[in-house]
Each structure stands twice: as C-alpha cells, then as structure tokens.
Scaffold this motif. Structure first.
Motif, PDB file in Angstrom:
ATOM      1  N   GLN A 118       0.858  -1.192   0.000  1.00 10.84           N
ATOM      2  CA  GLN A 118       0.000   0.000   0.000  1.00 10.84           C
ATOM      3  C   GLN A 118       0.890   1.236   0.000  1.00 10.84           C
ATOM      4  N   ASN A 119       0.300   2.395  -0.252  1.00  9.36           N
ATOM      5  CA  ASN A 119       1.061   3.636  -0.174  1.00  9.36           C
ATOM      6  C   ASN A 119       1.460   3.885   1.274  1.00  9.36           C
ATOM      7  N   LEU A 120       2.719   4.287   1.472  1.00 13.53           N
ATOM      8  CA  LEU A 120       3.243   4.589   2.809  1.00 13.53           C
ATOM      9  C   LEU A 120       3.975   5.919   2.738  1.00 13.53           C
ATOM     10  N   ASN A 121       3.527   6.885   3.524  1.00 11.46           N
ATOM     11  CA  ASN A 121       4.136   8.205   3.505  1.00 11.46           C
ATOM     12  C   ASN A 121       5.133   8.378   4.646  1.00 11.46           C
ATOM     13  N   ASP A 122       6.152   9.179   4.370  1.00 10.17           N
ATOM     14  CA  ASP A 122       7.149   9.563   5.364  1.00 10.17           C
ATOM     15  C   ASP A 122       7.778   8.346   6.044  1.00 10.17           C
ATOM     16  N   VAL A 123       8.346   7.471   5.233  1.00  8.94           N
ATOM     17  CA  VAL A 123       8.991   6.251   5.712  1.00  8.94           C
ATOM     18  C   VAL A 123      10.476   6.548   5.967  1.00  8.94           C
ATOM     19  N   ALA A 124      11.018   5.993   7.022  1.00 12.25           N
ATOM     20  CA  ALA A 124      12.445   6.100   7.318  1.00 12.25           C
ATOM     21  C   ALA A 124      13.128   4.802   6.902  1.00 12.25           C
ATOM     22  N   VAL A 125      14.234   4.930   6.187  1.00  8.98           N
ATOM     23  CA  VAL A 125      15.005   3.767   5.750  1.00  8.98           C
ATOM     24  C   VAL A 125      16.433   3.953   6.253  1.00  8.98           C
ATOM     25  N   ALA A 126      17.036   2.874   6.740  1.00  6.32           N
ATOM     26  CA  ALA A 126      18.412   2.935   7.222  1.00  6.32           C
ATOM     27  C   ALA A 126      19.210   1.747   6.701  1.00  6.32           C
ATOM     28  N   VAL A 127      20.488   1.988   6.492  1.00 11.37           N
ATOM     29  CA  VAL A 127      21.435   0.948   6.104  1.00 11.37           C
ATOM     30  C   VAL A 127      22.550   0.967   7.139  1.00 11.37           C
ATOM     31  N   MET A 128      22.897  -0.197   7.634  1.00  9.50           N
ATOM     32  CA  MET A 128      23.979  -0.321   8.592  1.00  9.50           C
ATOM     33  C   MET A 128      25.054  -1.224   8.005  1.00  9.50           C
ATOM     34  N   LEU A 129      26.298  -0.792   8.072  1.00  7.97           N
ATOM     35  CA  LEU A 129      27.436  -1.622   7.692  1.00  7.97           C
ATOM     36  C   LEU A 129      28.125  -2.024   8.987  1.00  7.97           C
ATOM     37  N   GLN A 130      28.294  -3.341   9.169  1.00  2.00           N
ATOM     38  CA  GLN A 130      28.887  -3.823  10.409  1.00  2.00           C
ATOM     39  C   GLN A 130      29.904  -4.918  10.129  1.00  2.00           C
ATOM     40  N   ASN A 131      30.790  -5.131  11.120  1.00  2.00           N
ATOM     41  CA  ASN A 131      31.707  -6.251  10.964  1.00  2.00           C
ATOM     42  C   ASN A 131      30.932  -7.534  11.267  1.00  2.00           C
ATOM     43  N   LEU A 132      31.563  -8.675  11.089  1.00  2.92           N
ATOM     44  CA  LEU A 132      30.841  -9.937  11.244  1.00  2.92           C
ATOM     45  C   LEU A 132      30.549 -10.286  12.692  1.00  2.92           C
ATOM     46  N   ARG A 133      31.059  -9.489  13.622  1.00  2.00           N
ATOM     47  CA  ARG A 133      30.703  -9.646  15.034  1.00  2.00           C
ATOM     48  C   ARG A 133      29.494  -8.794  15.389  1.00  2.00           C
ATOM     49  N   GLY A 134      28.981  -8.049  14.429  1.00  2.00           N
ATOM     50  CA  GLY A 134      27.784  -7.255  14.638  1.00  2.00           C
ATOM     51  C   GLY A 134      28.031  -5.827  15.089  1.00  2.00           C
ATOM     52  N   VAL A 135      29.299  -5.409  15.158  1.00  2.00           N
ATOM     53  CA  VAL A 135      29.601  -4.042  15.567  1.00  2.00           C
ATOM     54  C   VAL A 135      29.321  -3.107  14.393  1.00  2.00           C
ATOM     55  N   ARG A 136      28.397  -2.176  14.602  1.00  5.97           N
ATOM     56  CA  ARG A 136      28.054  -1.229  13.542  1.00  5.97           C
ATOM     57  C   ARG A 136      29.170  -0.214  13.382  1.00  5.97           C
ATOM     58  N   LEU A 137      29.636  -0.063  12.146  1.00  5.37           N
ATOM     59  CA  LEU A 137      30.736   0.853  11.851  1.00  5.37           C
ATOM     60  C   LEU A 137      30.254   2.104  11.137  1.00  5.37           C
ATOM     61  N   VAL A 138      29.261   1.952  10.280  1.00  6.24           N
ATOM     62  CA  VAL A 138      28.738   3.069   9.500  1.00  6.24           C
ATOM     63  C   VAL A 138      27.232   2.875   9.362  1.00  6.24           C
ATOM     64  N   THR A 139      26.484   3.947   9.537  1.00  4.48           N
ATOM     65  CA  THR A 139      25.047   3.891   9.279  1.00  4.48           C
ATOM     66  C   THR A 139      24.649   5.085   8.426  1.00  4.48           C
ATOM     67  N   SER A 140      23.601   4.897   7.682  1.00  3.56           N
ATOM     68  CA  SER A 140      22.981   6.004   6.951  1.00  3.56           C
ATOM     69  C   SER A 140      21.480   5.867   7.139  1.00  3.56           C
ATOM     70  N   TRP A 141      20.847   6.965   7.477  1.00  5.92           N
ATOM     71  CA  TRP A 141      19.422   6.985   7.784  1.00  5.92           C
ATOM     72  C   TRP A 141      18.810   8.111   6.973  1.00  5.92           C
ATOM     73  N   THR A 142      17.744   7.827   6.240  1.00  4.45           N
ATOM     74  CA  THR A 142      17.139   8.840   5.364  1.00  4.45           C
ATOM     75  C   THR A 142      16.716  10.078   6.141  1.00  4.45           C
ATOM     76  N   LYS A 143      16.253   9.924   7.375  1.00 10.13           N
ATOM     77  CA  LYS A 143      15.816  11.077   8.174  1.00 10.13           C
ATOM     78  C   LYS A 143      16.994  12.004   8.470  1.00 10.13           C
ATOM     79  N   GLU A 144      18.142  11.438   8.843  1.00  8.69           N
ATOM     80  CA  GLU A 144      19.326  12.259   9.120  1.00  8.69           C
ATOM     81  C   GLU A 144      19.848  12.938   7.863  1.00  8.69           C
ATOM     82  N   ALA A 145      19.718  12.257   6.735  1.00  9.24           N
ATOM     83  CA  ALA A 145      20.216  12.798   5.468  1.00  9.24           C
ATOM     84  C   ALA A 145      19.262  13.812   4.846  1.00  9.24           C
ATOM     85  N   GLY A 146      18.061  13.953   5.428  1.00  8.59           N
ATOM     86  CA  GLY A 146      17.076  14.871   4.863  1.00  8.59           C
ATOM     87  C   GLY A 146      16.482  14.361   3.559  1.00  8.59           C
ATOM     88  N   PHE A 147      16.492  13.042   3.376  1.00 15.10           N
ATOM     89  CA  PHE A 147      15.946  12.421   2.165  1.00 15.10           C
ATOM     90  C   PHE A 147      14.552  11.885   2.481  1.00 15.10           C
TER      91      PHE A 147
END
Length: 133
Positions: A25-54
C-alpha cells in the motif's frame, strides 16, 4: 553499478546499497536505514534517510532506493555485512546481514596490514615528530 550483489569491495571505492522495496500500500514519510557492520555485529557506519534529509514516500508496488556510501575505506582482508531497517510510525521491516562482502586492497591501500588485529576502518592520517625546544 550493474545492480548485481557484490562479493568484494575495493577499499576507497563508493559502496552502493540498492534496495528493491515492494509495498502492499502507499506509505508516507517512511524512514530507511542501512547499517554496515563487521561480522561480530559491531556497527561501523550507518545512513538513515531522516538524518540525510531524504524524504521517502512509498507507493503501492515495487520501487528502488539506493544509498551511496562515498569512498568507503575499510581495511583489506576484513569482512563486513549490510543490514536494512525501515519504519513508519512503527518498524515495518528489519533484515540483518542481507549481504556480506570481503574487502580487497586498492592500489592506494596495498601497504596496509591484513591482520584482523588491526582496526577495520582506514582514515587518512599522518605522523610527525614534535620539535623539542
């Protein structure tokens, strides 16, 4: 980018994460995030559409969103994975370890140690001797 999943990432190159999202269905104002982590699960880099103003509005059906991490310098020899997260007022979907990849050296990064004991992120840096007075 040919849209195919990668098996390796060349240190220093841009890293594109392409997400094909099918909304029922149509969904407005959705936040999407991508996390890059090592194989132990430690997040090293994230990008979030809300923080980026996208701003993201999803329409019913299939659409593609691309996140570009610029000049990602991870240490050659390390492995990483990408995880995805999407929310409206509540979490819509969360997928851990969608794709893992091995980091290979670029020409610029060939001199760096491949040891797992060394930190996984490479930054431009320099050393100097302090002059005694």
């Amino acid at each position: 980018c040919d849209g195919l999943p990668i098996q390796s990432h060349v240190s220093g190159d841009d890293l594109l994460v392409r997400m094909d999202i099918e909304a029922s269905q149509n969904l407005n104002d959705v936040a999407v995030a991508v996390m890059l982590q090592n194989l132990r699960g430690v997040r090293l880099v994230t990008s979030w559409t809300k923080e980026a103003g996208f701003h993201v509005d999803l329409r019913a059906g299939l659409q593609t969103i691309i996140c570009r991490f610029r000049e990602v310098r991870f240490r050659p020899g390390h492995q990483f994975s990408a995880s995805l997260w999407m929310a409206g007022p509540d979490v819509i979907d969360s997928v851990e370890n969608v794709q893992s990849f091995q980091v290979v050296a670029s020409e610029e990064d060939q001199h760096f140690s491949l040891s797992a004991d060394q930190g996984p992120v490479l930054c431009h840096h320099s050393w100097s001797m302090a002059v005694s007075t």
